[in-house]
Scaffold this motif. Sequence first.
Motif, PDB file in Angstrom:
ATOM      1  N   ARG A   1      36.992  36.451  34.180  1.00  0.00           N
ATOM      2  CA  ARG A   1      37.920  37.057  33.972  1.00  0.00           C
ATOM      3  C   ARG A   1      38.848  37.111  34.615  1.00  0.00           C
ATOM      4  O   ARG A   1      40.471  36.871  35.691  1.00  0.00           O
ATOM      5  CB  ARG A   1      38.069  39.094  34.342  1.00  0.00           C
TER       6      ARG A   1
ATOM      7  N   LYS B   1      48.289  37.243  34.594  1.00  0.00           N
ATOM      8  CA  LYS B   1      48.708  37.433  35.864  1.00  0.00           C
ATOM      9  C   LYS B   1      48.502  35.483  36.577  1.00  0.00           C
ATOM     10  O   LYS B   1      47.303  35.038  37.200  1.00  0.00           O
ATOM     11  CB  LYS B   1      48.495  38.003  37.078  1.00  0.00           C
TER      12      LYS B   1
ATOM     13  N   SER C   1      41.195  40.146  46.177  1.00  0.00           N
ATOM     14  CA  SER C   1      41.971  41.186  46.084  1.00  0.00           C
ATOM     15  C   SER C   1      42.327  41.145  44.171  1.00  0.00           C
ATOM     16  O   SER C   1      42.034  41.930  43.547  1.00  0.00           O
ATOM     17  CB  SER C   1      43.393  41.753  46.329  1.00  0.00           C
ATOM     18  N   ALA C   2      43.213  39.455  44.260  1.00  0.00           N
ATOM     19  CA  ALA C   2      43.569  39.036  42.778  1.00  0.00           C
ATOM     20  C   ALA C   2      42.608  39.156  42.186  1.00  0.00           C
ATOM     21  O   ALA C   2      42.193  39.817  40.643  1.00  0.00           O
ATOM     22  CB  ALA C   2      44.209  37.876  42.746  1.00  0.00           C
TER      23      ALA C   2
ATOM     24  N   GLU D   1      39.586  40.915  41.953  1.00  0.00           N
ATOM     25  CA  GLU D   1      39.064  42.045  41.057  1.00  0.00           C
ATOM     26  C   GLU D   1      39.845  43.341  40.907  1.00  0.00           C
ATOM     27  O   GLU D   1      39.268  43.130  39.451  1.00  0.00           O
ATOM     28  CB  GLU D   1      39.360  43.431  43.170  1.00  0.00           C
ATOM     29  N   SER D   2      41.221  42.660  40.741  1.00  0.00           N
ATOM     30  CA  SER D   2      42.199  43.021  39.533  1.00  0.00           C
ATOM     31  C   SER D   2      42.324  42.380  38.051  1.00  0.00           C
ATOM     32  O   SER D   2      42.279  42.815  37.584  1.00  0.00           O
ATOM     33  CB  SER D   2      43.734  42.966  40.398  1.00  0.00           C
TER      34      SER D   2
ATOM     35  N   CYS E   1      43.509  36.707  35.324  1.00  0.00           N
ATOM     36  CA  CYS E   1      44.658  35.656  37.005  1.00  0.00           C
ATOM     37  C   CYS E   1      43.735  34.746  36.973  1.00  0.00           C
ATOM     38  O   CYS E   1      43.057  34.071  36.631  1.00  0.00           O
ATOM     39  CB  CYS E   1      44.606  37.103  38.003  1.00  0.00           C
TER      40      CYS E   1
END
Length: 212
Positions: free
Chosen positions: A3, A29, A100-101, A103-104, A107
């Motif tokens: 991911r 992203k 944080s990126a 976790e989303s 990307c």
Amino acid sequence: MIRVITIEREYGSGGADIAKKVATRLNWKLWDQLLTTEIARQMECDCRVVEEHEEKRDPLSYRLFKAFLRGSHEGSQNAPRLKMADTDCIREVTERVVKSAAESGNCVIVGRGSAYYLHNRPDAFHVFVYAPFSGKVRRLQAAGKTESEAIHLAETVDRDRAAFIKQYFGVEWPDRHRFHLMINSAIGEEAAVDTILNSINLSPAPVSLQQL
């Protein structure tokens, strides 16, 4: 399932362009300039301030001054009120933003120590992009640098990055064991992108450092 893709790169190797194309192909992203922008937003400072300190150590004179300030009574009293946009502070915010990126998910994160912050994530795939010195100089010249500027940047920027990684992570940059794939961009950007995506598709389960 992968991911997150981190792409560490030698300066002038085209790693950022390759990362952008990987993100576009995956419709994920891209955290490159966006990462700098978010760090600046959280620190309430200009992006240029962040760029001046990213992936490099502060000068020795500043580090000595900061150590003196922290050691003095007056400095320790004032420290909580100081909002210092230096490498230490920017690195701390960078770690939060990168995690944080991740976790989303979905990307591609370019540099900034992301491969080192996320080395224990089983859903992250870490890539290192390098190139022959002459190729890096040519690429920098194509971007508008003079030959002397290109040579100087190719020699010094990676030296700064290596010093940064050594100071904050205690390893010799790039520390090959942290990467699932190391690729020479001399094969061409599209070929590099294909190699990265094919490597992920061919790997049914990501390899973690604990397995190496």
